[in-house]
Design a protein around this motif. Structure first.
Motif, PDB file in Angstrom:
ATOM      1  N   ARG A   1       0.841  -1.208   0.000  1.00 25.50           N
ATOM      2  CA  ARG A   1       0.000   0.000   0.000  1.00 25.50           C
ATOM      3  C   ARG A   1       0.870   1.251   0.000  1.00 25.50           C
ATOM      4  O   ARG A   1       0.452   2.310  -0.486  1.00 25.50           O
TER       5      ARG A   1
ATOM      6  N   HIS B   1       3.832   1.274  -1.483  1.00 24.60           N
ATOM      7  CA  HIS B   1       4.707   1.111  -2.643  1.00 24.60           C
ATOM      8  C   HIS B   1       6.160   0.909  -2.225  1.00 24.60           C
ATOM      9  O   HIS B   1       7.077   1.302  -2.938  1.00 24.60           O
TER      10      HIS B   1
ATOM     11  N   ARG C   1       2.498  -2.578  -7.805  1.00 30.00           N
ATOM     12  CA  ARG C   1       2.871  -1.527  -6.857  1.00 30.00           C
ATOM     13  C   ARG C   1       4.354  -1.552  -6.487  1.00 30.00           C
ATOM     14  O   ARG C   1       4.828  -0.675  -5.759  1.00 30.00           O
TER      15      ARG C   1
END
Length: 327
Positions: free
Chosen positions: A215, A217, A266
């Protein structure tokens, strides 16, 4: 190809602890070749030197996490002095990550059960303690050496933060996860799962921890979008406990291969950071290493081309590029 022929030749001149991994993952040599090199870790070079330093009671430097002669109130314990890296846990971490066959340490699990206690609370070695990074190392090392560390696995489920990660400072009241702690726990959980098969509850905990980093990255604060710290983009080997984007990317490569999954999109920004670290000579250079007592140096001084960092970075990029269709 992730590295040029000249860089690959340079990497293949490494100690057996690194060379076998280069042969397997970058040169893509057949298993009989790299397996033969891997067997040399116990008898040659860095691995043999560390094995020779093991004491009759199974420990290194007379202690579990700190050397037996460590003065917790002396100059070595002062801020900025650096943690010693010579005690049992750090040495086991190193030998395991270098691919040493556990058979070279036959009997060590029992010796540590009988003779080694944590500096915190005088707790038994294979039971772990309160620090989640220490427990992660112990979980992996126990699975490697055949000790019963199943209780530590449950400990991670019980001590996960609401955001999905972990923080070694939970014992001091922290309620938010840490990049450093979360990555160390993930590495321990993944190794344990690979060695023992794990279970569904631990697997869910691992996935939640991965999501914590994804989340963000692998780089950013969720609240501000800023880089979480200068350490996130600075690479140095040995990695020790500290988080950086290269070490995290290496974990996600291992986890994706273990799970049979493609890279998560991501990861792209972390990949860019790693790629940007390559110098014109095709290598990655040593950064500022963590200070502290060591048995011996295993890499170059800061600013010099590092075989270890070049290997880890090139391997991660080759995996990413192969899965994502090029640069």
């Amino acid at each position: 190809m992730a590295v040029s022929d000249s860089v690959l030749e340079w990497l293949l001149e490494a100690d057996p602890a690194l060379r076998w991994q280069v042969e397997r993952d970058l040169a893509h040599l057949p298993p009989p070749v790299w397996e033969a090199t891997r067997r040399r870790v116990s008898s040659e070079g860095f691995g043999a030197r560390l094995l020779a330093l093991q004491e009759p009671d199974g420990q290194w430097a007379g202690g579990a996490y700190f050397p037996g002669d460590f003065d917790f109130h002396g100059p070595e314990a002062a801020e900025g002095a650096g943690q010693p890296w010579t005690a049992t846990t750090w040495t086991l971490n190193t030998l395991r990550e270098w691919g040493l066959d556990a058979g070279a340490l036959d009997g060590t699990a029992r010796l540590l059960a009988d003779n080694s206690r944590w500096e915190y609370g005088d707790l038994p070695y294979w039971g772990g303690e309160v620090d989640c990074c220490i427990n992660a190392y112990t979980l992996a090392n126990g699975a490697w050496l055949g000790a019963d560390v199943s209780g530590i696995g449950q400990w991670f489920i019980d001590h996960a933060m609401d955001d999905g990660g972990w923080n070694c400072e939970w014992v001091n009241g922290s309620g938010r996860a840490s990049f450093h702690s979360t990555l160390n726990v993930l590495r321990g959980l993944l190794y344990y799962e690979g060695a023992t098969g794990g279970d569904d509850e631990l697997r869910r905990a691992r996935k939640a921890g991965e999501e914590y980093l994804l989340r963000r990255h692998l780089l950013w604060r969720l609240t501000t979008g800023e880089v979480v710290g200068p350490w996130a983009t600075s690479f140095a080997y040995p990695f020790r406990w500290q988080y950086n984007a290269l070490r995290a990317l290496d974990y996600f490569r291992c986890a994706a291969l273990h799970d049979g999954m493609p890279p998560d999109a991501r990861l792209e920004e972390a990949v860019a950071v790693v790629r940007a670290g390559r110098h014109d000579d095709g290598t990655w250079h040593q950064g500022k290493t963590l200070p502290g007592r060591v048995w011996f140096d295993v890499d170059v001084p800061p600013g010099r081309p590092s075989k270890w960092l070049t290997f880890y970075a090139a391997r991660a990029l080759e995996w990413w590029d192969a899965a994502r269709g090029g640069r």
